[in-house]
Design an enzyme around this catalytic site. Sequence first.
Site, short mmCIF file in Angstrom:
data_model
loop_
_atom_site.label_atom_id
_atom_site.label_comp_id
_atom_site.label_asym_id
_atom_site.label_seq_id
_atom_site.Cartn_x
_atom_site.Cartn_y
_atom_site.Cartn_z
N ASP A 120 38.92 41.97 43.59
CA ASP A 120 39.57 40.72 43.19
C ASP A 120 41.09 40.84 43.33
O ASP A 120 41.76 39.90 43.77
CB ASP A 120 39.19 40.34 41.76
CG ASP A 120 37.83 39.64 41.71
OD1 ASP A 120 37.52 38.89 42.64
OD2 ASP A 120 37.09 39.87 40.75
N ASP A 170 26.91 44.40 19.37
CA ASP A 170 25.68 44.46 18.57
C ASP A 170 24.64 45.35 19.24
O ASP A 170 23.81 45.97 18.57
CB ASP A 170 25.10 43.05 18.35
CG ASP A 170 25.88 42.25 17.29
OD1 ASP A 170 26.83 42.80 16.70
OD2 ASP A 170 25.53 41.07 17.07
N ARG A 229 30.41 45.92 30.65
CA ARG A 229 31.34 44.89 31.14
C ARG A 229 30.72 43.53 30.83
O ARG A 229 29.61 43.23 31.29
CB ARG A 229 31.61 44.99 32.64
CG ARG A 229 32.42 43.74 33.10
CD ARG A 229 33.20 43.92 34.36
NE ARG A 229 32.38 43.91 35.55
CZ ARG A 229 32.88 43.84 36.79
NH1 ARG A 229 34.19 43.78 36.98
NH2 ARG A 229 32.07 43.87 37.83
N GLU A 276 43.28 41.98 37.52
CA GLU A 276 42.76 41.64 38.85
C GLU A 276 43.31 40.32 39.38
O GLU A 276 42.75 39.74 40.30
CB GLU A 276 41.22 41.66 38.88
CG GLU A 276 40.52 41.15 37.65
CD GLU A 276 39.00 41.40 37.66
OE1 GLU A 276 38.45 41.92 38.64
OE2 GLU A 276 38.36 41.03 36.65
#
Length: 249
Positions: free
Chosen positions: A172, A81, A67, A146
């Site tokens: 949230d 990456d 995340r 959210e």
Amino acid sequence: MNAIKDAIKSGKTVVGTAGSPSVDVSLLADAGFDFVLFDTQHSAWEIKQLQPPIQAMRGKQTAPVVRVAANEAHQICFALDAGARGVIIPMVNTRAEAEAAVRACRYYPDGNRSNAGVRGEWGEFKTYRDYMDAVNKELLIVPMIETNQALGNLDAIASVPGVDVLLIGPSDLSIELGVPLDYACDTYQRALDKIAAAAAKHGIAAGMYFIPLGMDPNFFVQKGFKFFTMPWGPWAQAGIRNALAEIKR
Ligand code: 3PY
Ligand code: MG
């Protein structure tokens, strides 16, 4: 190529758990979770420190999923990456924001991911372009729903090509709805149903970032949710308690 994407595409339920810098994530990977989550928004993981723990998961069925702290191309680029097989992007509120997230996940010509010859743990490829094409196609892309704005734009977000899951940020969303942390109330339940329905309509999965304390995961499974994280600590403690009780009986 990417087991977690394949599982989502074939309608399976996937369950992951949050790793932490103080725990060897390969232990969690070996426990059978579909993914280990590296949360750089609300935990101690630093986006630039993810390469070694993700490398420690090399060759395992369990996918590293990151995340990012915000819907920013450079954050997404760091995650990829480092070798993420899936990216969770918080606070995606509009179609344009979902499209920007997908573009940041993909190399030219499908997106604008920056390339400096750094590539994560995606196995062997004949050419670098083969790697780029594979990640463009196979990465799991998970915007978080959210806010009220996102709730009003569900069709627009869910229909963006490349979006695989609509993932609810439980707390949230409850705050936005004016029912802070009241996950059982009608207002909240209606929002869950709306998100599950939008995901189903667009042939993608709905998920809950976490299962609220005291609620049964199966309640969400029955509503059609397919993507969850579960805390591994209580399960590990229960297993250890049982093993000790066996020896000491
Ligand atoms: C939320 O509950 O809003 C989350 O983003 C979970 O961390
Ligand atoms: Mg959140």
